[in-house]
Write an enzyme that holds these catalytic residues in place. Structure first.
Site, PDB file in Angstrom:
ATOM      1  N   ARG A   1       0.731  -1.257   0.086  1.00 28.48           N
ATOM      2  CA  ARG A   1       0.051  -0.076   0.170  1.00 28.48           C
ATOM      3  C   ARG A   1       0.820   1.348  -0.071  1.00 28.48           C
ATOM      4  NH1 ARG A   1      -1.835   2.002   4.654  1.00 28.48           N
ATOM      5  NH2 ARG A   1      -2.569  -0.176   5.432  1.00 28.48           N
TER       6      ARG A   1
ATOM      7  N   TYR B   1     -15.946  20.592 -12.092  1.00 35.68           N
ATOM      8  CA  TYR B   1     -16.440  19.411 -12.358  1.00 35.68           C
ATOM      9  C   TYR B   1     -17.454  18.930 -11.362  1.00 35.68           C
ATOM     10  CZ  TYR B   1     -15.758  14.370 -13.111  1.00 35.68           C
ATOM     11  OH  TYR B   1     -15.936  12.909 -13.375  1.00 35.68           O
TER      12      TYR B   1
ATOM     13  N   ASP C   1      -7.614  21.667 -10.395  1.00 36.31           N
ATOM     14  CA  ASP C   1      -7.914  20.407 -11.143  1.00 36.31           C
ATOM     15  C   ASP C   1      -7.329  21.067 -12.461  1.00 36.31           C
ATOM     16  OD1 ASP C   1      -9.009  18.681 -13.075  1.00 36.31           O
ATOM     17  OD2 ASP C   1     -10.904  18.541 -11.793  1.00 36.31           O
TER      18      ASP C   1
ATOM     19  N   LYS D   1      -7.984  10.539 -17.961  1.00 38.14           N
ATOM     20  CA  LYS D   1      -8.091  11.242 -19.099  1.00 38.14           C
ATOM     21  C   LYS D   1      -6.780  11.177 -20.019  1.00 38.14           C
ATOM     22  CE  LYS D   1     -12.006  12.099 -17.604  1.00 38.14           C
ATOM     23  NZ  LYS D   1     -12.462  13.240 -16.688  1.00 38.14           N
TER      24      LYS D   1
HETATM   25  C1  LIG Z   1     -13.014  13.122 -15.422  1.00 35.36           C
HETATM   26  C2  LIG Z   1     -12.840  14.278 -14.496  1.00 35.36           C
HETATM   27  C3  LIG Z   1     -12.450  14.359 -13.182  1.00 35.36           C
HETATM   28  C4  LIG Z   1     -12.444  12.995 -12.695  1.00 35.36           C
HETATM   29  O1  LIG Z   1     -11.599  11.739 -13.055  1.00 35.36           O
HETATM   30  P1  LIG Z   1     -12.129  10.451 -12.639  1.00 35.36           P
HETATM   31  O2  LIG Z   1     -10.925   9.519 -12.887  1.00 35.36           O
HETATM   32  O3  LIG Z   1     -13.347   9.953 -13.527  1.00 35.36           O
HETATM   33  O4  LIG Z   1     -12.830  10.189 -11.217  1.00 35.36           O
HETATM   34  C5  LIG Z   1     -12.059  15.457 -12.549  1.00 35.36           C
HETATM   35  N1  LIG Z   1     -11.889  16.465 -13.128  1.00 35.36           N
HETATM   36  C6  LIG Z   1     -12.142  16.648 -14.517  1.00 35.36           C
HETATM   37  C7  LIG Z   1     -12.090  18.047 -14.811  1.00 35.36           C
HETATM   38  C8  LIG Z   1     -12.488  15.538 -15.179  1.00 35.36           C
HETATM   39  O5  LIG Z   1     -13.108  15.761 -16.485  1.00 35.36           O
END
Ligand SMILES: *Cc1c(COP(=O)(O)O)cnc(C)c1O
Length: 387
Positions: A55, A108, A180, A205
């Site tokens: 972990r 988001y 983010d 992404k």
């Molecule tokens: C998809 C996304 C997330 C979350 O990512 P996950 O891996 O799906 O939890 C966070 N911020 C933005 C801008 C996103 O497009």
């Protein structure tokens, strides 16, 4: 020794590699491990062994963390099982009961749910601010404001934010700045170099890049590294060797893929701008975008994700356009190699988002741009026929 590489292309190729420890294998292989054996009692009790328990990290996760820390210019990186997990980790590593957080109204949507439901249950209050507020954020800061959360460009609506101005105002009142940065990735924007304390990425992404892995990270500057590390440990967060391996493999081609996503994104965005049914295209890389000047000042590129505001059109005509597309899948994600289209369901509380008609979100994938435009042309013909 030459100078440390600075360019993202060179960093993404070399960062985090441990070939010598792995019989020359270029990329660190998948480690699947819980128990890590110690050679003797002294090593076990010294707590100095590089790996102690699955972990707490394996060579696969350490390679990925090291590569990201180099790209982000971070003191430390912590991996989370998803992008949303990384957002939660970042907020929990700075906030305590009784605190207040300011979150951009363009965040988001699941970020909002985490704040409005979970943080609230633990006595942390959230309020939302207009994304383009800039230095004006100072006026919204309360005595207990512990964090300012940014996302630029915003999810679905793509407003740019003046990150250095927001960071300066937040720091002046003792708050931490979280961002983010999934849209730009550290290839096109390095949050920590612009005043952000915790840089968050949905690896799912563009870094994963192939629509087959869920992962997230938080990269911290020196002042936030220990708190991040301890919160990550206390929450028991862990990323599997297989997922770290896929992310590391994706990272190697990230700058090259992004260059193509950007090129095709611009071509598609300009095509949309020329259609009489389109009111506006939401994409800071376009000269006409209200956020273009900030984007040009702070970012070095744009990914392939943008919004299109249509003029009023019936739902049936929109469906006729979207349903018949051959090259654009309909799915709630982006950053993979394939093109996507979804309707954008915008949720606002601080400031309404005025749209002339329905908003759709386009992800420009790695297909031939001419093929994509031909597909869209046929789609708009169906939209016109159905209207
Ligand atoms: C998809 C996304 C997330 C979350 O990512 P996950 O891996 O799906 O939890 C966070 N911020 C933005 C801008 C996103 O497009």
């Amino acid at each position: 020794m030459t100078e440390k590489p600075e360019k993202p292309e060179t960093l993404a190729t070399h960062a985090g590699r441990m070939s010598r420890e792995h019989f020359g294998a270029v990329n660190t292989p998948v480690y699947r491990a819980s128990t890590i054996l110690c050679p003797d009692l002294q090593t076990l009790e010294s707590n100095k062994a590089p790996y102690t328990y699955g972990r707490r990290g394996t060579p696969t996760s350490r390679s990925l963390e090291a590569a990201i820390s180099e790209l982000e210019g971070a003191a430390r990186t912590a991996l989370a099982p998803s992008g949303l997990g990384a957002i939660a980790l970042a907020l929990l590593s700075v906030c305590s009961a009784g605190d207040h957080v300011l979150v951009t109204d363009s965040a988001y949507l699941p970020t909002r749910h985490f704040c409005d439901r979970l943080l609230r249950r633990f006595g942390i209050e959230t309020s939302y601010y207009p994304p383009t507020i800039g230095a004006g954020i100072g006026a919204l800061m309360k005595a207990n404001t512990r964090a300012v959360f940014c996302e630029a460009p915003g999810s679905l609506t793509f407003e740019m934010q003046d990150i250095p101005a927001i960071a300066a105002a937040a720091h002046a009142k003792g708050a931490s700045v979280l961002m983010d940065n999934t849209w730009a990735t550290p290839v096109f924007f390095r949050p920590l170099a612009h005043g952000v304390d915790l840089s968050i990425q949905a690896v799912t992404k563009y870094i994963g890049g192939h629509s087959d892995v869920m992962l997230g990270y938080v990269a911290a500057n020196g002042g936030h590294a220990d708190r991040l590390h301890h919160t990550h440990g206390d929450m028991g967060l862990y990323a599997s060797g297989d997922d770290c391996f896929l992310a590391l493999r994706g990272l190697r081609t990230l700058p090259t893929r992004l260059a193509r996503h950007q090129e095709t994104g611009l071509k598609l965005a300009r095509w949309f701008q020329a259609q009489p049914e389109v009111a506006r295209v939401l994409y800071p890389a376009l000269e006409s975008d209200p956020g273009h000047a900030l984007w040009k000042r702070d970012f070095t590129g744009a990914c392939g994700l943008f919004g299109v505001v249509l003029k009023p059109v019936s739902h049936g005509a929109l469906a006729a356009m979207m349903d018949g597309l051959d090259h654009f899948g309909m799915g709630w994600s982006w950053g993979g190699f394939e093109s996507l289209v979804v309707p954008a369901h915008i949720h606002r509380t601080a400031e309404p988002f005025a749209a002339e008609g329905p908003v759709i979100r386009i992800h420009a994938g790695l297909e031939d741009a001419g093929d994509l435009i031909a597909d869209l042309e046929a789609g708009f013909q169906r939209l016109r026929t159905a209207s």
